[in-house]
Design a protein around this motif. Structure first.
Motif, PDB file in Angstrom:
ATOM      1  N   VAL B  28       0.830  -1.201   0.000  1.00 30.10           N
ATOM      2  CA  VAL B  28       0.000   0.000   0.000  1.00 30.10           C
ATOM      3  C   VAL B  28       0.871   1.261   0.000  1.00 30.10           C
ATOM      4  O   VAL B  28       0.578   2.239  -0.700  1.00 30.10           O
ATOM      5  N   VAL B  72      -5.248   3.229  -9.473  1.00 28.58           N
ATOM      6  CA  VAL B  72      -5.212   2.870  -8.058  1.00 28.58           C
ATOM      7  C   VAL B  72      -6.333   1.914  -7.708  1.00 28.58           C
ATOM      8  O   VAL B  72      -6.168   1.015  -6.876  1.00 28.58           O
ATOM      9  N   LEU B  76      -5.455  -1.429  -5.762  1.00 28.68           N
ATOM     10  CA  LEU B  76      -5.982  -1.852  -4.464  1.00 28.68           C
ATOM     11  C   LEU B  76      -6.635  -3.221  -4.573  1.00 28.68           C
ATOM     12  O   LEU B  76      -6.525  -4.049  -3.664  1.00 28.68           O
TER      13      LEU B  76
END
Lengths: 507, 99
Positions: B28, B72, B76
Motif C-alpha cells: 500500500v 489505483v 488496491l
C-alpha cells in the motif's frame, strides 16, 4: 497569471471535424465492448461460446475499416489537430494488434471455458486492451500516448492477475502492476518536463522545439530519457525486465502470449513514434541509450534463457532477448540520413509482424501440449514427435523462425534488422551488428535444445497416446504457421507492406 | 521567480516518491509513493501551463488525475487479492518465483 489563464478561455471554440472513417476501427471496438457487457449481464449461463465469438468477430470487423483505409487514396488523415494520425504505419500496426487480439481469443476459448475463470470480464478486458493498442498506433501527442498506454495497460494488469486463487498468479500480476505504474509515473514526469520546455504536447511541435533552442538544454535530455524509460519497461528491456518472467509464468498462458506479443509491440510502436516524430532533434541522446538497452537486453535475456527448465519461462526470457533485437536498429538513429531512418522503421515493423506471428504460434503449441501434460516443464516435452507429430513439426517451424533459420519468416525479418543496423555505417553500428550476431547464435542454442527434446528424446513416461487439440487452437496454429512459412518463402509482399508503412512525420 | 518554486517542490515530491517505491516494502505504501510521483507530475504540468499560457498542460493534468484513479482502483484490488492468498502485503514475502 490568472489574467493569462482567462485569456486562453476567450478563444473561440470550434467543433472538431470528425473523420468517422479514420475512427471506425476504434468505434467498432468500443461497440464490441458495450455489447460484451450487455451480453454478459443478460446471459444466464456463465460458460457460453457467445462471448469469445463476439470478441473475435468484433476484432475482425474492426479490420475491415483498417483495410478500406489502407486502399483509400489519403496517405495520412489527421484528427484533433494532429494528435490522432491515421497513416500507413498506424494502419499496419492496427492490423497487427487486431490479428494478435483475434489469435489470443482463439487461444483463450477453451483455456478460459475449461478453467475456473470469469469469462465475461475476460473478453471485455481483452478487447479494451486491444482498443488501447489500436489507439496507440495513431497517437501522436503526449496526452494521447499516455491515455493509450493506460487504456492498454490497466486491462492487462487485471488479465495478468486473472488466476487469483493461486499464489503465483496474483504475485505475477502484482509485480507487473507495480513495475507498470512506476514506469508510467516516471514517463509522465519526463513528459511534463518536455511539455514545460516546449510548451506543446503534440509530437510534431515537440520535434520542432527540440531542433530549436530547447534542444540544447539539459532538461530536454532528462525529459527524453525519463519518457523513453517508461516504454523500455513496456517492451521489457533490461534492466526493466524483471517483472516479465514471473508475470508470464503466473498469468494464464493465452495472456502470456498476448503480453509478450501485442503489449510489447504497442511499446515499440510508442517508441518509434516518440523517437521518429518527437525526439529526432536529440538523436545523440537516443542513440547511446538505445545501444546500451539493446545490448544489455539481448545478452541478459539470452544467457538467462539458456538455463531455464520451464517452457513458459524459456519463452519469457526469449521474448526479452527478442525485444533487444527489435531495439537494436534504434541504436543507429541518425536524424540527417533519411535512408537510414526509413530502413529502421521498415525493419522494425517487419520484425514486429514476424515476431508476433511466430511467438503467438509457439504459444498456441505450448497451450495445446500443456492441455495434456498439465505442466510447462521442459521434461514433459520429451518425445513430442512420437505422440503428437503435427504439433512437434509446427513448434519446430516457429522455433526455427524465432532463431532466424531460412526459409522461415524470422530469417528474412532478422536479415532486415542487420541490414538496417549495418547501413548506418558507423563504428557503433558495426559493434551492434556483431553483438546481434553473437546473440543470434546463443539464442539458437536454447531453441534447438527444445527441438532436440521434441524429436530425439523419449517420452518421459512412455505414454504415446495421441493428443486432441481443440479447433480454435488448430485455427490459431494454422493461421500463424501458414504466414510464417509462406511469407518466409515469398518474402516480397510482406516486405513491400513494411516498406510502405511510413510514418506521416511532416505536418 | 515563482516557477522555480513549483518545480523544486515537484522535483522533491518526485524524489520522495521514487525513494518510497524503491525502499518501502508495504504494497500500500508503494502505491502511495507512486501517487506522490503523479502529484509531482501534476504540479509540473500546471505550473508549466501557467507559465507558457498553453491550456494543454492543465488538460494533461486532468487526464493524469482521472487515469491515476483508475490505476489505483486496480492496484488496491490486486493488493486485496494478494492479502487473501498470502496473508500479508509485505512485498519481500510475496516473492515465490524470484524473478
Amino acid at each position: 497569471m490568472p489574467a493569462s489563464l482567462l485569456a486562453v478561455t476567450t478563444e473561440t471554440y470550434s467543433t472538431p471535424v470528425l473523420d468517422w472513417h479514420a475512427l471506425a476501427p476504434l468505434v467498432i471496438l468500443m461497440v464490441t465492448l458495450g455489447l460484451a457487457i450487455i451480453v454478459d449481464s443478460i446471459s444466464a449461463r456463465r460458460t457460453s461460446t457467445v462471448l469469445p465469438n463476439l470478441a473475435g468477430l468484433g476484432m475482425l470487423a474492426a479490420l475491415i475499416p483498417v483495410l478500406t483505409l489502407a486502399i483509400s487514396d489519403d496517405r495520412s488523415r489527421e484528427l484533433f489537430g494532429g494528435s490522432f494520425v491515421v497513416d500507413r504505419f498506424s494502419l499496419l500496426m492496427s492490423a497487427l494488434f487486431l490479428v494478435a487480439g483475434y489469435v489470443t481469443v482463439l487461444l483463450s476459448t477453451n483455456y478460459i471455458a475449461e478453467g475456473d475463470y470469469h469469462e465475461g470480464e475476460y473478453y471485455f478486458l481483452l478487447v479494451a486492451s486491444v482498443a488501447g493498442m489500436v489507439f496507440m498506433a495513431s497517437a501522436r501527442d503526449l496526452i494521447s500516448i499516455f491515455v493509450a498506454l493506460e487504456l492498454l495497460s490497466i486491462p492487462a494488469y487485471l488479465l495478468a492477475s486473472w488466476r487469483k486463487r493461486t499464489q503465483t498468479g496474483i504475485e505475477g500480476g502484482m509485480k507487473y502492476y507495480l513495475m507498470g505504474v512506476f514506469a508510467s509515473a516516471i514517463m509522465l514526469y519526463g513528459m511534463s518536463l518536455i511539455f514545460g520546455g516546449t510548451g506543446h504536447t503534440r509530437l510534431v511541435d515537440v520535434g520542432e522545439a527540440l531542433h530549436g533552442s530547447f534542444g540544447s538544454e539539459p532538461i530536454a535530455v532528462i525529459g527524453i530519457v525519463l519518457t523513453l524509460v517508461g516504454f523500455a519497461f513496456k517492451v521489457s528491456a533490461v534492466p526493466f525486465h524483471n517483472w516479465a518472467p514471473d508475470t508470464y509464468e503466473g498469468a494464464p498462458t493465452p495472456i502470456t502470449a498476448f503480453l509478450s506479443v501485442a503489449s510489447k509491440a504497442a511499446g515499440f510502436v510508442a517508441l518509434i513514434q516518440l523517437i521518429f516524430v518527437g525526439f529526432l532533434g536529440r538523436d545523440d541522446v537516443v542513440r547511446p541509450m538505445m545501444f546500451i538497452l539493446a545490448a544489455l537486453t539481448m545478452f541478459v535475456g539470452n544467457v538467462i534463457a539458456l538455463r531455464q527448465t520451464n517452457v513458459v519461462r524459456l519463452f519469457a526470457y526469449s521474448s526479452v532477448a527478442q525485444a533487444g533485437f527489435i531495439l537494436a536498429p534504434l541504436a543507429v538513429v541518425a536524424a540527417d540520413d533519411p535512408a537510414v531512418l526509413s530502413g529502421i522503421v521498415e525493419s522494425m515493423t517487419l520484425y514486429l509482424v514476424a515476431y508476433a506471428l511466430m511467438n503467438l504460434g509457439a504459444f498456441a503449441v505450448i497451450i495445446a501440449v500443456s492441455r495434456r501434460t498439465g505442466t510447462g516443464e521442459m521434461d514433459s516435452w520429451g518425445g513430442l514427435f512420437s505422440w503428437a507429430p503435427a504439433l512437434a513439426v509446427t513448434m519446430a517451424i516457429f522455433l526455427f523462425s524465432l532463431g532466424g533459420i531460412p526459409p522461415m519468416l524470422g530469417w528474412n525479418a532478422k536479415f532486415r534488422l542487420f541490414d538496417a543496423v549495418v547501413s548506418a555505417g558507423t563504428a557503433s553500428a558495426y559493434t551492434m551488428a556483431v553483438i546481434m550476431a553473437i546473440n543470434t547464435v546463443i539464442s539458437m542454442a536454447y531453441y534447438l535444445t527444445l527441438v532436440r527434446r521434441m524429436f530425439v528424446d523419449d517420452a518421459p513416461d512412455g505414454d504415446h497416446t495421441p493428443i486432441k487439440v481443440p479447433v480454435p487452437l488448430v485455427a490459431a496454429m494454422a493461421i500463424t504457421a501458414t504466414v510464417v512459412v509462406v511469407a518466409g518463402v515469398i518474402p516480397g509482399p510482406l516486405s513491400d507492406l513494411a516498406q510502405s508503412a511510413t510514418l506521416a512525420i511532416a505536418g | 521567480m515563482l516557477l522555480n518554486q513549483f518545480l523544486v517542490l515537484a522535483a522533491v515530491l518526485f524524489c520522495i516518491g521514487v525513494y518510497g517505491v524503491i525502499a518501502r516494502k508495504n504494497g500500500v505504501l508503494v502505491l502511495m509513493s507512486v501517487e506522490l510521483i503523479l502529484n509531482a507530475v501534476n504540479i509540473n504540468l500546471v505550473a508549466f501551463s501557467a507559465m507558457t499560457d498553453s491550456i494543454s498542460g492543465q488538460v494533461f493534468a486532468l487526464f493524469v488525475i482521472a487515469v491515476a484513479a483508475a490505476e489505483v482502483g486496480v492496484g488496491l484490488a490486486i493488493v486485496l487479492a494478494i492479502f487473501r492468498t498470502h496473508k500479508t502485503v509485505d512485498l519481500d514475502q510475496v516473492d515465490l518465483m524470484k524473478g
